[in-house]
Design a protein around this motif. Structure first.
Motif, PDB file in Angstrom:
ATOM      1  N   GLY A   1      31.926 123.922  86.797  1.00  0.00           N
ATOM      2  CA  GLY A   1      32.805 124.455  85.763  1.00  0.00           C
ATOM      3  C   GLY A   1      34.241 124.615  86.243  1.00  0.00           C
ATOM      4  N   LYS A   2      35.082 125.053  85.346  1.00  0.00           N
ATOM      5  CA  LYS A   2      36.520 125.210  85.608  1.00  0.00           C
ATOM      6  C   LYS A   2      36.793 126.200  86.739  1.00  0.00           C
ATOM      7  N   ASN A   3      37.846 125.920  87.495  1.00  0.00           N
ATOM      8  CA  ASN A   3      38.335 126.782  88.567  1.00  0.00           C
ATOM      9  C   ASN A   3      37.322 126.882  89.701  1.00  0.00           C
TER      10      ASN A   3
ATOM     11  N   GLU B   1      31.926 128.746  85.591  1.00  0.00           N
ATOM     12  CA  GLU B   1      33.361 128.800  85.863  1.00  0.00           C
ATOM     13  C   GLU B   1      33.668 129.796  86.979  1.00  0.00           C
ATOM     14  N   ASN B   2      34.814 129.606  87.612  1.00  0.00           N
ATOM     15  CA  ASN B   2      35.337 130.529  88.622  1.00  0.00           C
ATOM     16  C   ASN B   2      34.400 130.716  89.808  1.00  0.00           C
TER      17      ASN B   2
ATOM     18  N   ALA C   1      38.978 119.034  80.318  1.00  0.00           N
ATOM     19  CA  ALA C   1      37.897 119.920  79.885  1.00  0.00           C
ATOM     20  C   ALA C   1      36.938 119.196  78.947  1.00  0.00           C
TER      21      ALA C   1
ATOM     22  N   SER D   1      35.316 118.717  88.459  1.00  0.00           N
ATOM     23  CA  SER D   1      35.616 119.942  87.725  1.00  0.00           C
ATOM     24  C   SER D   1      36.866 119.701  86.888  1.00  0.00           C
ATOM     25  N   SER D   2      37.140 120.630  85.974  1.00  0.00           N
ATOM     26  CA  SER D   2      38.372 120.507  85.187  1.00  0.00           C
ATOM     27  C   SER D   2      39.548 121.213  85.869  1.00  0.00           C
TER      28      SER D   2
END
Length: 200
Positions: free
Chosen positions: A75-77, A19-20, A124, A101-102
């Motif tokens: 992953g997210k973001n 993520e990120n 997600a 990605s979400s």
């Protein structure tokens, strides 16, 4: 180099369940001096792919021959941080056509679309299903249908719709950048300009 037309893509994918992920991780700032797009793919995730002795880090997914394909699943973001367009250049230069990605940072999403890279935002839950399927079988394929705005996990047949700006969709389907799009409407623009002259 002109963008290629995008309609439907079936491909295995490279999983990056982190993520990120920001643009400095995608393409470190020290590689931003170049003004053309060539060579950026070589430095995609440079500090994750190579150690300080410039040796490949075996644990990083891009160095794992098990995973390959034209779709990066992240992953997210994804794409947060600076607005550098070079991040999209690096991903495209490496050979990816789609990033899943979400959630995407807005500026990265626009930069991606401007460079022929399709960001597909899924729920997600669907993202986790993709990661699980790929972990279970590295040959798992995704189908991304831009015309229908649908992404399908072919192993199970499950699919989700995704959103895309209608103008950017038109550009991707036709392989246009902004200039190409204007040129495709040249006759309409000239006719409008001619009508304005008569109106004045």
């Amino acid at each position: 180099m002109p963008n290629k037309k995008f309609e439907t893509l079936r491909s295995t994918c490279v999983p990056l369940p982190v993520e990120n992920v920001d643009t400095d991780q995608i393409i470190p700032a020290r590689f931003l001096k170049a003004t053309t797009k060539e060579g950026f793919g070589d430095n995609l995730f440079r500090d994750w792919r190579y150690d300080k002795q410039n040796q490949p880090i075996g644990a990083f997914v891009l160095n794992n021959p098990t995973y390959k394909g034209e779709i990066l699943v992240a992953g997210k973001n994804f794409g947060s941080g600076s607005s550098r367009e070079h991040a999209a250049w690096a991903i495209v230069g490496y050979g990816f056509k789609v990033v899943v990605s979400s959630f995407f940072a807005d500026i990265f999403k626009n930069n991606a679309l401007n460079n022929g890279l399709l960001p597909v935002q899924v729920s997600a839950g669907f993202l986790e299903k993709i990661f699980a399927a790929v972990k279970n079988n590295a040959n798992t394929q995704l189908e991304v249908n831009l015309l229908d705005q649908k992404i399908t996990l072919l192993a199970t047949g499950e699919s989700e719709s995704f959103e895309i700006n209608s103008y950017k969709k038109t550009c991707l389907l036709n392989g246009y950048d902004d200039i190409d799009y204007l040129l495709s409407n040249r006759e309409k623009i000239e006719a409008y300009e001619a009508s304005r002259k008569f109106a004045l």
